[in-house]
Design an enzyme around this catalytic site. Structure first.
Site, PDB file in Angstrom:
ATOM      1  N   LEU A   6      44.298  44.429  42.389  1.00 39.14           N
ATOM      2  CA  LEU A   6      43.197  45.295  42.809  1.00 39.14           C
ATOM      3  C   LEU A   6      42.566  45.937  41.586  1.00 39.14           C
ATOM      4  CD1 LEU A   6      44.673  47.055  45.970  1.00 39.14           C
ATOM      5  CD2 LEU A   6      43.090  45.131  45.866  1.00 39.14           C
ATOM      6  N   GLY A  10      37.950  50.908  36.394  1.00 37.72           N
ATOM      7  CA  GLY A  10      38.500  51.907  35.484  1.00 37.72           C
ATOM      8  C   GLY A  10      39.453  51.276  34.480  1.00 37.72           C
ATOM      9  N   LEU A  32      37.756  46.113  46.293  1.00 39.66           N
ATOM     10  CA  LEU A  32      37.606  46.536  47.685  1.00 39.66           C
ATOM     11  C   LEU A  32      36.351  47.380  47.823  1.00 39.66           C
ATOM     12  CD1 LEU A  32      41.279  47.512  48.601  1.00 39.66           C
ATOM     13  CD2 LEU A  32      40.187  45.248  48.561  1.00 39.66           C
ATOM     14  N   CYS A  99      44.287  56.400  52.204  1.00 40.81           N
ATOM     15  CA  CYS A  99      43.548  55.254  51.676  1.00 40.81           C
ATOM     16  C   CYS A  99      44.514  54.224  51.092  1.00 40.81           C
ATOM     17  CB  CYS A  99      42.554  55.716  50.619  1.00 40.81           C
ATOM     18  SG  CYS A  99      41.559  54.396  49.906  1.00 40.81           S
ATOM     19  N   CYS A 202      39.140  59.146  46.854  1.00 37.30           N
ATOM     20  CA  CYS A 202      38.914  57.697  46.849  1.00 37.30           C
ATOM     21  C   CYS A 202      37.653  57.318  47.603  1.00 37.30           C
ATOM     22  CB  CYS A 202      40.118  56.969  47.427  1.00 37.30           C
ATOM     23  SG  CYS A 202      40.373  57.250  49.193  1.00 37.30           S
TER      24      CYS A 202
END
Length: 367
Positions: A6, A10, A32, A99, A202
């Site tokens: 994922l 960043g 995502l 999340c 998030c």
């Protein structure tokens, strides 16, 4: 082994992707997309497009294929709805925890099962360590440990993963300090090496939490009341904009003042002056809906009857605690903080429990 990594744009996920690729396994990157563009358009330009620029740059440099996975509906149904429901009831939700468990390791895993079942593990840039624990009867469990960088440690946000989710996850950054991660990104000449850390939730990113809440719940004027005297000190625009432990944003003179409670029926915010705070500090709170990484037999025999450590918010601070009533019910019980008291025990937030550096699980804080 095939790894699904994922990525967010960043530095942390970029280095995690690099370490996964360098491990010699076959790696595929996934971004995502959880932004609700239409719903959030009034708040300004969504930053996901900018994030994708960095994601594509890193994937191209590492020669890793990238897939964008749309999970907006799942995100709205599982996280946004949860957050708004909690806020309406006067509690303080933690969307980041939900999340992780419901989207990044939940809905995404469901997506993989429908589209490609060949991936054996999910790799993320979270600061946590994976490990193993041998049960009473010999079976081995996957466990999660504090990261080496205790300041950046994210086990608090990962504490609601299921046993199966944890088993299928690899946290390659857990052994490194954040400074080392940035150093590795710079050495690899990754475009993300100097990107600032995300400070937002998030699902909000650079957008203010208060703006998001105001869009959904509006305003409802109420009183700010001194809990010691009952005197009305000022006005607020709705109890959902405030949380226990809050100091800033009250606009009261003669402070500092802190939020110590809410009267939801009257829509009042209860505050206390710093000099009176010892009167509102406490060392006892309830926990419900607890989720554990180990089974009940191992928990009862080796952990729950002993002194543990507990985090009541994200950060390095841990309290030494004992659990009361847990021998009868490992889901709903009471927690007593030893040696000190705390003024910011916030209903709706999560209490996360540790034995030394091993994360045992978490529960929702209640009054």
């Amino acid at each position: 082994m095939r790894l699904a990594c994922l990525v967010s744009g960043g530095v942390d996920s970029s280095v995690a992707l690099t370490l996964a690729k360098d491990s010699g396994h076959e790696v595929h990157a996934f971004y995502l997309k959880i932004w609700l563009e239409d719903e959030m358009a009034f708040l300004g330009e969504c930053p996901w497009e900018n994030d994708l620029t960095f994601v594509r740059s890193v994937c191209k440099k590492l020669n890793v294929p990238l897939t964008i996975v749309p999970l907006q509906k799942e995100y709205h149904d599982r996280v946004i709805s949860y957050a708004l429901s909690e806020v309406r009831e006067g509690r303080t939700p933690n969307p980041d925890i939900m999340c992780n468990s419901l989207i990044k390791f939940g809905a995404f895993q469901e997506w993989l099962e429908k589209n490609d079942t060949s991936f054996e593990k999910i790799v993320t840039g979270h600061y946590a360590r994976s490990g193993e624990y041998k049960k009473v009867h010999g079976e081995t469990f996957s466990i999660m440990k504090l990261a080496c960088d205790r300041v950046k440690d994210q086990t608090y946000f990962l504490s609601r993963l299921t046993k199966e989710q944890l088993r299928r996850t690899w946290f390659p950054l857990g052994e490194y300090e954040k400074s080392k991660v940035r150093e590795m990104a710079k050495e690899k000449n990754l475009l993300t090496f100097d990107r600032p850390d995300s400070q937002g939730l998030c699902f909000l990113g650079k957008i203010r939490y208060s703006s998001f809440i105001k869009h959904h719940l509006g305003t409802m004027m109420g009183d700010i009341v001194d809990i010691s005297t009952g005197r009305i000190l000022g006005k607020h625009e709705g109890h959902w904009f405030h949380t226990v432990g809050q100091r800033h944003g009250l606009d009261l003179s003669g402070g500092p003042w802190y939020v110590v409670g809410k009267d939801i029926q009257k829509n009042n915010i209860l505050v206390s002056h710093r000099l009176k705070m010892p009167e509102t500090e406490r060392a006892f709170f309830g926990v419900r809906n607890t989720s554990w990484f180990l089974d009940e037999e191992d928990l009862q025999k080796n952990f729950l009857q002993k002194k543990l450590f507990c985090k009541i918010r994200h950060g390095e601070k841990r309290y030494q605690v004992i659990l009361e009533g847990v021998s009868q019910n490992i889901s709903d019980f009471s927690v007593r903080i030893l040696k000190e008291k705390e003024r910011g025990i916030t209903p709706g937030q999560f209490a996360v429990f540790y034995s030394d550096d091993m994360c045992l699980g978490s529960g929702v804080i209640v009054e």
